[in-house]
Each structure stands twice: as structure tokens, then as C-alpha cells.
Write a protein that holds these residues in place. Structure first.
Motif, mmCIF file in Angstrom:
data_model
loop_
_atom_site.group_PDB
_atom_site.id
_atom_site.type_symbol
_atom_site.label_atom_id
_atom_site.label_comp_id
_atom_site.label_asym_id
_atom_site.label_seq_id
_atom_site.Cartn_x
_atom_site.Cartn_y
_atom_site.Cartn_z
ATOM 1 N N UNK A 61 0.863 -1.174 0.000
ATOM 2 C CA UNK A 61 0.000 0.000 0.000
ATOM 3 C C UNK A 61 0.902 1.226 0.000
ATOM 4 N N UNK A 62 0.304 2.419 0.076
ATOM 5 C CA UNK A 62 1.111 3.636 0.082
ATOM 6 C C UNK A 62 2.017 3.705 1.307
ATOM 7 N N UNK A 63 1.626 3.032 2.386
ATOM 8 C CA UNK A 63 2.420 3.117 3.611
ATOM 9 C C UNK A 63 2.863 1.759 4.140
ATOM 10 N N UNK A 64 2.886 0.769 3.276
ATOM 11 C CA UNK A 64 3.366 -0.550 3.710
ATOM 12 C C UNK A 64 4.119 -1.234 2.583
ATOM 13 N N UNK A 65 5.307 -1.708 2.919
ATOM 14 C CA UNK A 65 6.166 -2.399 1.967
ATOM 15 C C UNK A 65 6.611 -3.729 2.563
ATOM 16 N N UNK A 66 6.700 -4.741 1.737
ATOM 17 C CA UNK A 66 7.260 -6.013 2.164
ATOM 18 C C UNK A 66 8.585 -6.241 1.447
ATOM 19 N N UNK A 67 9.626 -6.428 2.215
ATOM 20 C CA UNK A 67 10.938 -6.762 1.671
ATOM 21 C C UNK A 67 11.166 -8.263 1.812
ATOM 22 N N UNK A 68 11.909 -8.823 0.923
ATOM 23 C CA UNK A 68 12.430 -10.177 1.114
ATOM 24 C C UNK A 68 13.934 -10.019 1.286
ATOM 25 N N UNK A 69 14.414 -10.388 2.457
ATOM 26 C CA UNK A 69 15.814 -10.148 2.824
ATOM 27 C C UNK A 69 16.535 -11.472 3.018
ATOM 28 N N UNK A 70 17.671 -11.575 2.371
ATOM 29 C CA UNK A 70 18.502 -12.769 2.512
ATOM 30 C C UNK A 70 19.478 -12.580 3.665
ATOM 31 N N UNK A 126 13.887 -14.071 4.312
ATOM 32 C CA UNK A 126 12.720 -13.868 5.149
ATOM 33 C C UNK A 126 11.953 -12.629 4.689
ATOM 34 N N UNK A 127 10.615 -12.682 4.767
ATOM 35 C CA UNK A 127 9.828 -11.475 4.499
ATOM 36 C C UNK A 127 9.959 -10.506 5.674
ATOM 37 N N UNK A 128 10.045 -9.242 5.368
ATOM 38 C CA UNK A 128 10.118 -8.190 6.381
ATOM 39 C C UNK A 128 9.044 -7.157 6.053
ATOM 40 N N UNK A 129 8.090 -6.989 6.955
ATOM 41 C CA UNK A 129 7.051 -5.988 6.749
ATOM 42 C C UNK A 129 7.534 -4.644 7.272
ATOM 43 N N UNK A 130 7.380 -3.613 6.470
ATOM 44 C CA UNK A 130 7.801 -2.269 6.859
ATOM 45 C C UNK A 130 6.635 -1.300 6.696
ATOM 46 N N UNK A 131 6.183 -0.731 7.804
ATOM 47 C CA UNK A 131 5.214 0.354 7.750
ATOM 48 C C UNK A 131 5.994 1.652 7.573
#
Length: 329
Positions: free
Chosen positions: A39-48, A56-61
Motif C-alpha cells: 500500500x502507500x504506507x506498507x512495503x514487504x521486503x524479502x531479505x537474505x 525472510x519477508x520483512x514488513x515495513x510500515x
């Protein structure tokens, strides 16, 4: 169910990314594999993670205003590590709460039953978790490089992670300005603390001796926040606990109960027993900090069980102090 489906999809994507990362080079370094805007204020990263050789997925608000550097709150899930439906995203309205806040909120998905620590031996069920290395050494530089951060950090966690956040702050002094432990047992090398840890680790089918070595050995004392409390000096400390007695969230009308009498009974009885034990650990930690002259803030609710309604309250009530420590609002 939606939370479980979403989490399963994220973990599957991360597993695929792990395979790709291994194919790229023989000894890949920790890095961001991919990024998805939810969304405009939520990103999911996949970090090795190079330490764990896994992604692992990392949720970032994201902060409301990203025109200037903003601080980071690392917000950890409990025993399930965010791999189940017992998560900040599924059980609370934390996304809505942080919508108008000016901070990045970073939540990893993974680490179930691991205590977010570095295990000394490979475990048949959990492999060889190296979450302390990941959370204190690998992930923060990647977050700072990806986003416009102020490099001011705080960390908070519930239940299992309420223990972990204290150990993470001890392991990496000055990484976090503040640490908030919600219903976490701050004893790990005494009988009560080890019984509590066994309940958690056993749920994952793991052997707790693989975590810090033989029980009552040096590894357990090294990772006991009560014993290592002097190393918390200079870090703002917030702890919360209930007494285990029924409180404001033990009623059929509570959103976490949903009118289900069985859920209510389980929360009142099982959650009450767990929280009573946590309260004992927390009061001991408060006494230890007091004896050392280390400032802290303890919130002891007259009622309250080991459950999400109280942890959401704790987050809301603690945030103004964390925000002040981080220089934001």
C-alpha cells in the motif's frame, strides 16, 4: 485464516528467493532480494540472511511524512515468529495506529520458537537460527540503506520476544535508544525462566539445549537479561505485565474473544497462568534494575492475561515514550 494465507505466501516467496540467492553466487552476502509495495504506507521486503542462508519477508510500515529522515521501531511478534496467525498484523490494528506516525515500523516474519537468538548447535526441528546476528548486524544496515532513516532505533516485542528484545539490546549496546518488553520473562537461567522457555521451544519440536548449550551452563547465564542487566545502562527500558487475574479484555464482547465462551475460558485460565509467571519474572527484573540504579518504567496492570488485547494497549500506551526517545511523534 487470511493472516495465515498471507504469511504462507510471503514465506513461500522468501523460500524461492533463497534458492535464487544461492544460485547467484557461492557465498551470497546479506541483502534485499526484492521489495513489494502493499500500500502507500506498507512495503514487504524479502531479505537474505547470510548468517542463516535463508530469506525472510520483512514488513515495513512507512512514516506519514518521508520528506526527512525518520527513526525505526523494530516490532517483533511472539512465539510463532509471525509465521502463524498470532501476529501484530492479524490480531491488532497496528497499521491504522501507525498511519499518522513518523517512524518506520519493521517486523520480520520468521523465527518461530527461536527466541530470536543465535543457537549454538543445529537443531533437528529449527535448523540453526541466527536471529541475533540477523537483527543486530545484518538487517539494520539494509533498512538504513533502503529507507530515509535517522539511524535512531527502538525495539519492542511480546511474550517470547519480550525476553528477546532485552537480550538484543544487551548484545548490541547503543543500537537501540529504547527497548520495550511486553509480557516477557526476563529470567532465562533460573528454574522458572527455563520452564517458561521449555514451553515455548517444545511447541516447535526443538531441543532447548541446542539454543544456549547445557542448562545452567555459561550460555544461559550469558543470555539472562537479569544477570546481564548492567549492560542495559544507557538504554531506555519499558516493561509491562499483568497479574494474571481477569481484566478488561476478559469478556465475551471483547474483539479478541468474539463471543466465543471457549476462547474466553482459555484466555482467562491458560493466559492467566502464563501471565502470572511472567509477572513474577518481570517484578524480579524490576528489582534488579532498581538495585543497580538503572532507570526503567514498569507498568503492572492489576488484571490482565497473556493476550493480544493487552499488548495492543501496551503498544499504544508506550509509543509516546518511545517516540520521544526517538525524536519523533
Amino acid at each position: 485464516m487470511r493472516g495465515q494465507t498471507l504469511t504462507g505466501s510471503l514465506l513461500a516467496s522468501a523460500a524461492a528467493a533463497t534458492v535464487c540467492a544461492g544460485a547467484v553466487q557461492a557465498a551470497p552476502v546479506s541483502r534485499i532480494i526484492s521489495s513489494y509495495d502493499d500500500s502507500k504506507q506498507e512495503t514487504t521486503l524479502v531479505v537474505y540472511s547470510a548468517a542463516m542462508r535463508q530469506s525472510f519477508p520483512i514488513t515495513v510500515l512507512l512514516p506519514r511524512d518521508r520528506s526527512k529522515p525518520r527513526p525505526v521501531l523494530y516490532l517483533l511478534n511472539g512465539a510463532g515468529g509471525g509465521e502463524d496467525s498470532a501476529t501484530w498484523a492479524a490480531r491488532t490494528k497496528y497499521t491504522k495506529f501507525f498511519k499518522n506516525k513518523n517512524a518506520y515500523v519493521v517486523t520480520p516474519i520468521g523465527g518461530a520458537f527461536s527466541y530470536y537468538t543465535d543457537w549454538v548447535r543445529r537443531d533437528r526441528a529449527l535448523g540453526k537460527p541466527m536471529w541475533q546476528t540477523f537483527l543486530t548486524k545484518e538487517l539494520p544496515p539494509l533498512i538504513d540503506a533502503k529507507f530515509n532513516t535517522s539511524k535512531r532505533n527502538a525495539i519492542a516485542g511480546i511474550s517470547m520476544a519480550g525476553t528477546s528484545v532485552l537480550n538484543l539490546a544487551i548484545a548490541k549496546p547503543r543500537l537501540y535508544r529504547s527497548v520495550a518488553a511486553f509480557s516477557g520473562c526476563a529470567r532465562t537461567s533460573d528454574t522458572l525462566g527455563q520452564q517458561y522457555i521449555k514451553l515455548v521451544v517444545d511447541r516447535g519440536g526443538a531441543n532447548m539445549a541446542n539454543m544456549w548449550g547445557p542448562l545452567n551452563g555459561p550460555g544461559w547465564r550469558k543470555n539472562d537479561p537479569y544477570i546481564q542487566a548492567p549492560r542495559l545502562r544507557g538504554t531506555k527500558i519499558y516493561m509491562t505485565t499483568g497479574t494474571g487475574l481477569p481484566g478488561s479484555h476478559e469478556n465475551l464482547g471483547d474483539k479478541g474473544i468474539g463471543g466465543d465462551a471457549f476462547v474466553l475460558a482459555n484466555q482467562a485460565v491458560v493466559g492467566g497462568v502464563i501471565e502470572a509467571a511472567v509477572n513474577e519474572c518481570t517484578q524480579q527484573m524490576a528489582g534488579r534494575l532498581r538495585s543497580l540504579g538503572i532507570p526503567f518504567k514498569l507498568t503492572t496492570r492489576p488484571g490482565g492475561t497473556h493476550s493480544w488485547g493487552y499488548w495492543e494497549d501496551d503498544l499504544h500506551n508506550t509509543w509516546p515514550s518511545l517516540a520521544r526517545d526517538l525524536g519523533t511523534r
